[in-house]
Write an enzyme that holds these catalytic residues in place. Structure first.
Site, PDB file in Angstrom:
ATOM      1  N   ARG A 129       0.805  -1.204   0.000  1.00  0.00           N
ATOM      2  CA  ARG A 129       0.000   0.000   0.000  1.00  0.00           C
ATOM      3  C   ARG A 129       0.846   1.266   0.000  1.00  0.00           C
ATOM      4  O   ARG A 129       0.339   2.341  -0.219  1.00  0.00           O
ATOM      5  CB  ARG A 129      -0.929   0.020   1.213  1.00  0.00           C
ATOM      6  N   GLY A 189     -12.238  -7.486   4.793  1.00  0.00           N
ATOM      7  CA  GLY A 189     -10.947  -7.137   4.213  1.00  0.00           C
ATOM      8  C   GLY A 189     -10.431  -5.829   4.757  1.00  0.00           C
ATOM      9  O   GLY A 189     -10.764  -5.425   5.876  1.00  0.00           O
ATOM     10  N   CYS A 190      -9.625  -5.144   3.977  1.00  0.00           N
ATOM     11  CA  CYS A 190      -9.036  -3.875   4.403  1.00  0.00           C
ATOM     12  C   CYS A 190     -10.111  -2.894   4.839  1.00  0.00           C
ATOM     13  O   CYS A 190     -11.051  -2.620   4.095  1.00  0.00           O
ATOM     14  CB  CYS A 190      -8.214  -3.288   3.256  1.00  0.00           C
ATOM     15  N   PHE A 191      -9.953  -2.336   6.029  1.00  0.00           N
ATOM     16  CA  PHE A 191     -10.999  -1.432   6.524  1.00  0.00           C
ATOM     17  C   PHE A 191     -11.049  -0.103   5.789  1.00  0.00           C
ATOM     18  O   PHE A 191     -12.021   0.625   5.893  1.00  0.00           O
ATOM     19  CB  PHE A 191     -10.910  -1.218   8.029  1.00  0.00           C
ATOM     20  N   TRP A 192     -10.018   0.224   5.013  1.00  0.00           N
ATOM     21  CA  TRP A 192     -10.073   1.466   4.238  1.00  0.00           C
ATOM     22  C   TRP A 192     -11.262   1.466   3.283  1.00  0.00           C
ATOM     23  O   TRP A 192     -12.024   2.424   3.198  1.00  0.00           O
ATOM     24  CB  TRP A 192      -8.795   1.652   3.428  1.00  0.00           C
TER      25      TRP A 192
END
Length: 246
Positions: free
Chosen positions: A4, A68-71
Site C-alpha cells: 500500500r 478485508g481492508c478497513f479502508w
C-alpha cells in the site's frame, strides 16, 4: 496490507506487485480482478434483500462488520444515505492487541473492522447487510480479500445483540439457498466482541488518498459499484470521521 505504500506514479509496477494477472472491465464500468494463482473475486452485484430485519428504534443503531481492508469498507459505507458515521477499527480480539501492528500479525483474533452508526429511519440494518454482501467485499473468500491474506482480513459480522445475530444468520442462510454466489459464503457471525477504534491515520484513508494504487485498484471500485447498484442509497459527499471530530 503490504504494497500500500506504492504511489500511483508507478501504477504499472504496482499492478504487477499486487499480483494481478488481469483487470477485466465489466459492463456498467465495474472491474473484476483476476489474481495470479487462478482465484477470482466475485463480481459486484445486487443480491436479494433480507427477508426480515431488526426492529426499528428511535435514535441511531450500530452495525460492526469486517470485509478485508478497513479502508475500503469504511469508504463505501461513508457514501450510504442514512449512515451517521463509519469508523475503522478492530474487532474479535482483546483491547491489549487492538493496534494495527499487532492485528497485522494475524494472531490476535482481530479483524480489520468498521463500526457503522446509522439512522434506521433512513436505512435499515438489513439494507446495510445487503450492501455489504453486494458491493463492499467478496463474502466467499476465506481469510482473504484480494491480495490481503490472513484471519485479520476475514469476512465477519459482529452483532451487538441476539436480534442482530439472528437477522445476519438468517440472511446468510437465505443467500445460500438462493444461490446468490458461485461459492459458499464464508462470513462468520461473532457475537459478544468489542469494537476498538483504529489509529487516526487509518480514518478516512480512501477519501484522503484516492490516487494511492491500492485505493485506486481495490477500494474505489467498491464505491463505484455502490453508486451503480444502489443509486437511491448513494450520496456523493461522504460522511467523514474528520468532519465529526471538527
Amino acid at each position: 496490507m503490504k504494497y500500500r505504500q506504492k504511489t500511483r506514479s508507478a501504477s504499472v509496477g504496482a499492478i504487477a506487485h499486487l499480483g494481478i494477472a488481469a483487470l477485466v472491465v465489466l459492463g456498467g464500468g465495474g472491474v473484476a480482478l483476476k489474481l495470479n494463482g487462478g482465484s477470482k473475486l466475485e463480481e459486484a452485484k445486487q443480491v436479494p434483500k433480507p427477508l426480515h430485519d431488526v426492529t426499528t428504534t428511535a435514535g441511531t443503531q450500530t452495525l460492526v462488520l469486517a470485509g478485508g481492508c478497513f479502508w475500503g469498507v469504511q469508504g463505501a459505507f461513508q457514501h450510504v444515505v442514512g449512515v451517521v458515521s463509519a469508523t475503522a477499527g478492530y474487532a474479535g480480539g482483546s483491547a491489549a492487541t487492538a493496534t494495527y501492528e499487532m492485528t497485522e500479525t494475524g494472531q490476535t483474533g482481530h479483524a480489520e473492522a468498521v463500526e457503522v452508526v446509522f439512522n434506521p429511519k433512513q436505512v435499515g440494518y438489513g439494507q446495510l447487510l445487503q450492501i455489504f454482501f453486494s458491493v463492499v467485499h467478496d463474502p466467499t473468500q476465506v481469510d482473504q480479500q484480494g491480495p490481503d491474506v490472513g484471519k485479520q482480513y476475514r469476512s465477519a459480522i459482529f452483532p451487538l445483540n441476539d436480534e442482530q445475530a439472528e437477522v445476519a444468520s438468517d440472511y446468510i442462510t437465505q443467500l445460500g439457498k438462493e444461490g446468490a454466489f458461485s461459492r459458499p459464503i464464508a462470513t462468520s457471525i461473532e457475537l459478544g466482541k468489542t469494537f476498538y477504534r483504529a489509529e487516526a491515520y487509518h480514518q478516512d484513508y480512501a477519501y484522503n488518498n484516492p490516487d494511492q494504487p491500492y485505493v485506486y485498484i481495490y477500494e474505489q471500485p467498491k464505491i463505484d459499484a455502490l453508486k451503480r447498484l444502489f443509486p437511491g442509497q448513494y450520496r456523493e459527499r461522504p460522511v467523514l470521521v474528520a468532519d465529526r471530530a471538527g
